[in-house]
Design a protein around this motif. Structure first.
Motif, PDB file in Angstrom:
ATOM      1  N   GLU A 224       0.834  -1.213   0.000  1.00  0.00           N
ATOM      2  CA  GLU A 224       0.000   0.000   0.000  1.00  0.00           C
ATOM      3  C   GLU A 224       0.863   1.256   0.000  1.00  0.00           C
ATOM      4  OE1 GLU A 224      -3.068  -0.001  -0.509  1.00  0.00           O
ATOM      5  OE2 GLU A 224      -3.676  -2.053  -0.044  1.00  0.00           O
ATOM      6  N   PHE A 225       1.932   1.224   0.794  1.00  0.00           N
ATOM      7  CA  PHE A 225       2.842   2.374   0.858  1.00  0.00           C
ATOM      8  C   PHE A 225       3.511   2.608  -0.492  1.00  0.00           C
ATOM      9  CE2 PHE A 225       7.042   4.230   1.726  1.00  0.00           C
ATOM     10  CZ  PHE A 225       6.674   5.380   2.410  1.00  0.00           C
ATOM     11  N   ALA A 226       3.936   1.540  -1.155  1.00  0.00           N
ATOM     12  CA  ALA A 226       4.585   1.666  -2.466  1.00  0.00           C
ATOM     13  C   ALA A 226       3.616   2.235  -3.496  1.00  0.00           C
ATOM     14  CB  ALA A 226       5.116   0.310  -2.924  1.00  0.00           C
ATOM     15  N   THR A 229       2.972   6.008  -2.681  1.00  0.00           N
ATOM     16  CA  THR A 229       4.097   6.877  -3.029  1.00  0.00           C
ATOM     17  C   THR A 229       4.297   6.950  -4.539  1.00  0.00           C
ATOM     18  OG1 THR A 229       5.596   5.004  -2.676  1.00  0.00           O
ATOM     19  CG2 THR A 229       5.329   6.556  -0.858  1.00  0.00           C
ATOM     20  N   ARG A 230       4.055   5.856  -5.249  1.00  0.00           N
ATOM     21  CA  ARG A 230       4.177   5.897  -6.707  1.00  0.00           C
ATOM     22  C   ARG A 230       3.166   6.884  -7.297  1.00  0.00           C
ATOM     23  NH1 ARG A 230       4.216   0.894  -7.642  1.00  0.00           N
ATOM     24  NH2 ARG A 230       1.991   0.561  -8.018  1.00  0.00           N
ATOM     25  N   TYR A 231       1.969   6.869  -6.776  1.00  0.00           N
ATOM     26  CA  TYR A 231       0.952   7.830  -7.238  1.00  0.00           C
ATOM     27  C   TYR A 231       1.364   9.259  -6.890  1.00  0.00           C
ATOM     28  CZ  TYR A 231      -3.486  10.376  -7.422  1.00  0.00           C
ATOM     29  OH  TYR A 231      -4.468  11.296  -7.702  1.00  0.00           O
ATOM     30  N   SER A 232       1.828   9.472  -5.660  1.00  0.00           N
ATOM     31  CA  SER A 232       2.149  10.827  -5.205  1.00  0.00           C
ATOM     32  C   SER A 232       3.322  11.433  -5.956  1.00  0.00           C
ATOM     33  CB  SER A 232       2.461  10.812  -3.705  1.00  0.00           C
ATOM     34  OG  SER A 232       1.336  10.404  -2.965  1.00  0.00           O
ATOM     35  N   PHE A 233       4.293  10.599  -6.329  1.00  0.00           N
ATOM     36  CA  PHE A 233       5.499  11.109  -6.972  1.00  0.00           C
ATOM     37  C   PHE A 233       5.458  11.012  -8.486  1.00  0.00           C
ATOM     38  CE2 PHE A 233       7.432  10.095  -2.764  1.00  0.00           C
ATOM     39  CZ  PHE A 233       7.783  11.395  -2.448  1.00  0.00           C
ATOM     40  N   ARG A 234       4.348  10.629  -9.040  1.00  0.00           N
ATOM     41  CA  ARG A 234       4.274  10.508 -10.490  1.00  0.00           C
ATOM     42  C   ARG A 234       4.505  11.875 -11.119  1.00  0.00           C
ATOM     43  NH1 ARG A 234      -2.060   9.958 -12.491  1.00  0.00           N
ATOM     44  NH2 ARG A 234      -2.458  12.193 -12.555  1.00  0.00           N
ATOM     45  N   THR A 240      -5.843  14.409 -12.617  1.00  0.00           N
ATOM     46  CA  THR A 240      -6.163  12.998 -12.466  1.00  0.00           C
ATOM     47  C   THR A 240      -7.676  12.886 -12.367  1.00  0.00           C
ATOM     48  OG1 THR A 240      -5.647  11.013 -11.182  1.00  0.00           O
ATOM     49  CG2 THR A 240      -6.053  13.031  -9.943  1.00  0.00           C
ATOM     50  N   THR A 241      -8.207  11.685 -12.264  1.00  0.00           N
ATOM     51  CA  THR A 241      -9.641  11.535 -12.082  1.00  0.00           C
ATOM     52  C   THR A 241      -9.953  11.493 -10.598  1.00  0.00           C
ATOM     53  OG1 THR A 241      -9.571   9.121 -12.111  1.00  0.00           O
ATOM     54  CG2 THR A 241      -9.826  10.243 -14.236  1.00  0.00           C
ATOM     55  N   LEU A 242     -11.192  11.799 -10.273  1.00  0.00           N
ATOM     56  CA  LEU A 242     -11.615  11.723  -8.873  1.00  0.00           C
ATOM     57  C   LEU A 242     -11.460  10.295  -8.360  1.00  0.00           C
ATOM     58  CD1 LEU A 242     -12.900  12.873  -6.332  1.00  0.00           C
ATOM     59  CD2 LEU A 242     -15.157  12.484  -7.389  1.00  0.00           C
ATOM     60  N   ALA A 243     -11.751   9.314  -9.209  1.00  0.00           N
ATOM     61  CA  ALA A 243     -11.629   7.916  -8.800  1.00  0.00           C
ATOM     62  C   ALA A 243     -10.202   7.582  -8.403  1.00  0.00           C
ATOM     63  CB  ALA A 243     -12.101   6.998  -9.931  1.00  0.00           C
ATOM     64  N   GLU A 244      -9.224   8.022  -9.191  1.00  0.00           N
ATOM     65  CA  GLU A 244      -7.820   7.731  -8.873  1.00  0.00           C
ATOM     66  C   GLU A 244      -7.374   8.430  -7.601  1.00  0.00           C
ATOM     67  OE1 GLU A 244      -5.918   8.867 -12.534  1.00  0.00           O
ATOM     68  OE2 GLU A 244      -5.597   6.770 -13.045  1.00  0.00           O
ATOM     69  N   GLU A 245      -7.824   9.667  -7.407  1.00  0.00           N
ATOM     70  CA  GLU A 245      -7.471  10.389  -6.188  1.00  0.00           C
ATOM     71  C   GLU A 245      -8.055   9.694  -4.962  1.00  0.00           C
ATOM     72  OE1 GLU A 245      -5.735  14.161  -4.492  1.00  0.00           O
ATOM     73  OE2 GLU A 245      -5.414  12.933  -6.261  1.00  0.00           O
ATOM     74  N   LEU A 246      -9.280   9.170  -5.096  1.00  0.00           N
ATOM     75  CA  LEU A 246      -9.912   8.465  -3.979  1.00  0.00           C
ATOM     76  C   LEU A 246      -9.184   7.157  -3.670  1.00  0.00           C
ATOM     77  CD1 LEU A 246     -13.689   9.072  -4.772  1.00  0.00           C
ATOM     78  CD2 LEU A 246     -12.336  10.084  -2.906  1.00  0.00           C
ATOM     79  N   GLU A 247      -8.676   6.490  -4.714  1.00  0.00           N
ATOM     80  CA  GLU A 247      -7.880   5.280  -4.477  1.00  0.00           C
ATOM     81  C   GLU A 247      -6.624   5.602  -3.681  1.00  0.00           C
ATOM     82  OE1 GLU A 247      -7.013   3.330  -8.119  1.00  0.00           O
ATOM     83  OE2 GLU A 247      -9.112   2.918  -8.613  1.00  0.00           O
ATOM     84  N   ALA A 248      -5.966   6.717  -4.034  1.00  0.00           N
ATOM     85  CA  ALA A 248      -4.768   7.133  -3.291  1.00  0.00           C
ATOM     86  C   ALA A 248      -5.120   7.487  -1.855  1.00  0.00           C
ATOM     87  CB  ALA A 248      -4.110   8.314  -3.990  1.00  0.00           C
ATOM     88  N   ILE A 249      -6.256   8.130  -1.653  1.00  0.00           N
ATOM     89  CA  ILE A 249      -6.690   8.484  -0.302  1.00  0.00           C
ATOM     90  C   ILE A 249      -6.983   7.228   0.507  1.00  0.00           C
ATOM     91  CG2 ILE A 249      -8.605   9.514   0.996  1.00  0.00           C
ATOM     92  CD1 ILE A 249      -8.687  11.698  -1.181  1.00  0.00           C
ATOM     93  N   ASP A 250      -7.581   6.222  -0.136  1.00  0.00           N
ATOM     94  CA  ASP A 250      -7.864   4.961   0.557  1.00  0.00           C
ATOM     95  C   ASP A 250      -6.565   4.320   1.048  1.00  0.00           C
ATOM     96  OD1 ASP A 250      -9.710   2.757   1.308  1.00  0.00           O
ATOM     97  OD2 ASP A 250      -8.551   1.651  -0.191  1.00  0.00           O
ATOM     98  N   ARG A 251      -5.531   4.330   0.202  1.00  0.00           N
ATOM     99  CA  ARG A 251      -4.238   3.776   0.620  1.00  0.00           C
ATOM    100  C   ARG A 251      -3.634   4.596   1.761  1.00  0.00           C
ATOM    101  NH1 ARG A 251      -3.646   3.250  -5.283  1.00  0.00           N
ATOM    102  NH2 ARG A 251      -3.843   1.037  -5.789  1.00  0.00           N
ATOM    103  N   TYR A 252      -3.749   5.907   1.645  1.00  0.00           N
ATOM    104  CA  TYR A 252      -3.225   6.779   2.700  1.00  0.00           C
ATOM    105  C   TYR A 252      -3.905   6.469   4.034  1.00  0.00           C
ATOM    106  CZ  TYR A 252      -2.864  10.925   5.619  1.00  0.00           C
ATOM    107  OH  TYR A 252      -2.677  11.768   6.688  1.00  0.00           O
TER     108      TYR A 252
END
Length: 393
Positions: A224-226, A229-234, A240-252
């Motif tokens: 989850e951390f990887a 961080t891959r999303y955050s540092f892209r 991005t799409t709202l769906a992708e941002e929500l996926e990153a928030i879920d991992r966070y």
């Protein structure tokens, strides 16, 4: 700025000084080496006029600055009249007597010839000789200096060319300063938009705490951390799409729950029709992180973070709410204004980015008070022209 460009600018300024002094010096007799001679006075006068022009040229080429600089430059050349133009029109002029419309037109035409040919132009008129030399920034003409003199010889032509070089060097420096300021601002925005060191440190500590007691959980958290961080540092795409941002928030939030356990509760209410809208990259995650760090972390019992998104016609209304500590509205105002640093920088960053992208009226709307939680609302236009969106990571 490259070393070669720095050297070029320095050499240009020095050359201008030498040329101008030479032009003025040839008109006076050779003097002795005593202090206060005519030659020394001519040198000091030339340097004085150059210094007077620099502050105006350092601000770039516009009507106000060109008008002020032209006065100093005309005195530097000792000519009857001088104009500074951009590629289309006269920006500023100065003369010992008012320039007639006919002469002003001839100066502008001569300037146009210098710009189109990228070379100094000399035209003899009944009123005197007009000399025009192009102004170059990054090798491209951006305007011209045109001067008229009753008795113009080769020395005057050279002096006008060197003055144009001097002006070009100042304009190049002004553009470089502007670019540097924009780059620094972009770098600060990029740094603030990235994953925080505070979060990295706490996440790694949380993962480490499970290595011996629950290795499977530790492995899951590492993945989850990887992914987060891959999303955050892209580096691809500003959106991005709202769906992708929500996926990153879920991992966070999964990583934060590894630290806080049941102290953090999450509620999601997302309308399916807004999942594919494009939003600025990392526009929501910093708001959720702010809710955790400044809203719930200090509360012994934690609290609830609610994320909602609904369709409002041409907009998507997105809210991030927590029932945490809240904050003083005056302190919030100073944060959003940028006068308070190192505190709630995520809010400031998102607010600035939204206003830059969508306009001044599209910043964050924040409702908060001490011990009353925080509600942050974003209204994102659903259709934005020329959006640089890159789905995926």
């Amino acid at each position: 700025m490259s070393i070669a460009l720095q050297i070029t600018l320095i050499v240009t300024v020095v050359t201008v000084g030498i040329a101008i002094v030479g032009f003025l010096g040839f008109k006076i007799s050779r003097s002795t080496k005593e202090m206060g001679t005519d030659a020394e006075q001519a040198t000091f006068q030339a340097l004085h006029h150059m210094s007077a022009a620099i502050p105006h040229l350092a601000e770039g080429l516009n009507d106000t600055n060109a008008a002020k600089a032209s006065k100093a430059l005309r005195r530097l050349l000792g000519c009857a009249g001088l104009v500074i133009t951009d590629v289309n029109s006269v920006l500023g002029s100065d003369a010992n007597h008012a320039l007639s419309p006919q002469l002003l037109h001839r100066l502008q035409v001569s300037a146009g010839d210098a710009i189109s040919t990228n070379k100094t132009q000399v035209n003899k008129l009944a009123q005197g000789t007009v000399v025009s030399s192009p102004l170059l920034v990054a090798g491209q003409p951006v305007g011209a200096v045109s001067a008229v003199h009753n008795r113009a010889g080769a020395g005057f032509v050279r002096a006008v060319s060197e003055v144009a070089g001097f002006v070009s060097a100042q304009l190049s420096q002004a553009e470089l300063d502007t670019s540097r300021a924009q780059l620094l601002e972009a770098q600060v925005r990029a740094l603030r938009a990235q994953i925080s060191p505070h979060f990295i440190y706490n996440s790694l500590n949380a993962i480490a705490s499970f290595i011996n007691t629950d290795p499977a959980r530790a492995r899951e958290l590492v993945i989850e951390f990887a992914d987060f961080t891959r999303y955050s540092f892209r580096r691809r795409g500003d959106f991005t799409t709202l769906a992708e941002e929500l996926e990153a928030i879920d991992r966070y939030l999964l990583l934060e729950k590894a630290r806080f356990g049941d102290r953090i509760r999450v509620s999601l209410q997302i309308a399916p029709e807004v999942l594919n809208i494009q939003i600025p990259f990392l526009a929501l995650q910093p708001l959720v992180e702010n809710a955790v760090r400044h809203g719930l972390e200090a509360k012994p019992d934690g609290g609830l973070i609610s994320i909602t998104a609904v369709d409002e016609g041409q907009y998507a209304a997105i809210q991030v709410e927590d029932d945490g500590a809240g904050m003083d509205p005056e302190k919030l105002s100073s944060v959003l204004a940028g006068t308070t640093t190192n505190l709630h920088v995520g809010l400031r960053n998102v607010d600035v980015r939204l206003r830059q992208i969508y306009g001044a009226g599209h910043g964050l709307v924040v409702e908060t008070a001490p011990n009353a939680g925080t509600l942050i609302t974003l209204r994102i236009p659903k259709f934005i022209p020329s959006v640089d969106a890159t789905p995926g990571t």
